[in-house]
Design a protein around this motif. Structure first.
Motif, short mmCIF file in Angstrom:
data_model
loop_
_atom_site.label_atom_id
_atom_site.label_comp_id
_atom_site.label_asym_id
_atom_site.label_seq_id
_atom_site.Cartn_x
_atom_site.Cartn_y
_atom_site.Cartn_z
N ALA A 1 -4.88 -0.44 -8.26
CA ALA A 1 -3.54 -0.84 -8.67
C ALA A 1 -2.97 0.23 -9.60
N PRO A 2 -1.66 0.29 -9.77
CA PRO A 2 -1.05 1.33 -10.60
C PRO A 2 -1.63 1.44 -12.02
N PHE A 3 -1.90 0.30 -12.68
CA PHE A 3 -2.48 0.40 -14.03
C PHE A 3 -3.90 0.94 -13.97
N ALA B 1 -5.45 13.58 -1.55
CA ALA B 1 -4.88 12.34 -1.01
C ALA B 1 -5.54 11.14 -1.69
N LEU B 2 -4.71 10.26 -2.20
CA LEU B 2 -5.19 9.03 -2.84
C LEU B 2 -4.44 7.85 -2.23
N ARG B 3 -4.87 6.65 -2.58
CA ARG B 3 -4.19 5.43 -2.16
C ARG B 3 -3.99 4.57 -3.39
N ALA B 4 -3.02 3.70 -3.32
CA ALA B 4 -2.83 2.66 -4.33
C ALA B 4 -2.31 1.42 -3.64
N GLY C 1 0.81 -1.21 0.00
CA GLY C 1 0.00 0.00 0.00
C GLY C 1 0.85 1.26 0.00
N VAL C 2 0.40 2.26 -0.74
CA VAL C 2 1.10 3.55 -0.79
C VAL C 2 0.10 4.68 -0.62
N ARG C 3 0.62 5.81 -0.13
CA ARG C 3 -0.15 7.05 -0.03
C ARG C 3 0.33 7.95 -1.17
N ILE C 4 -0.63 8.59 -1.81
CA ILE C 4 -0.33 9.47 -2.94
C ILE C 4 -0.87 10.85 -2.61
#
Length: 140
Positions: free
Chosen positions: A48-50, A31-34, A22-25
């Motif tokens: 997911a990144p794609f 603020a987003l998550r991926a 998990g990452v914070r963007i």
């Protein structure tokens, strides 16, 4: 990182978060998550990144078409964009994009199809935008 900030179109900061992937963007103050889906070892706490790549392309498509129609004073009442990233094999991949426009006639729809192929994100993805990477040590 480039010092050419006068021409920066967008910026984002991504920071590792929850285990395992998990990452914070943060981009533009939003603020987003991926994450990766569970079948890829992630916890599925965000796209997911794609999925994020396709989301950016779809958002740009819908926004650009609405802006164009507004400038032309066309009766466009909505735009839906459905995207799928297909990987057939190691060297064959593409994005399917289905754009549904509401409220316009056939001639306007044809012009919007031309515009969809010229949106800024479409152009960047098709061109294979250069990525300049620098890896630095963390400051202690």
């Amino acid at each position: 990182m480039s010092d050419d900030h006068d021409h920066t179109i967008a910026a984002a900061t991504v920071t590792t978060g929850e285990k395992p992937y998990g990452v914070r963007i943060d981009t533009g103050g939003h603020a987003l998550r991926a994450d990766e889906p569970t079948n890829h070892g992630g916890a599925d706490t965000g796209p997911a990144p794609f999925g994020l790549l396709l989301s950016g392309l779809g958002a740009c498509t819908a926004i650009t078409l609405r802006m164009y129609a507004e400038r032309k004073r066309w009766p466009l009442t909505g735009v839906d964009v459905k995207l799928t990233y297909i990987v057939q094999d190691r060297n064959t991949r593409w994005i399917d994009r289905l754009v549904t426009v509401h409220g316009v006639d056939d001639e306007q729809r044809a012009k919007l199809a031309d515009i969809a192929d010229k949106t800024p994100v479409t152009t960047a993805v098709r061109a294979g935008t250069e990525i300049r990477t620098t890896v630095e040590a963390a400051r202690q």
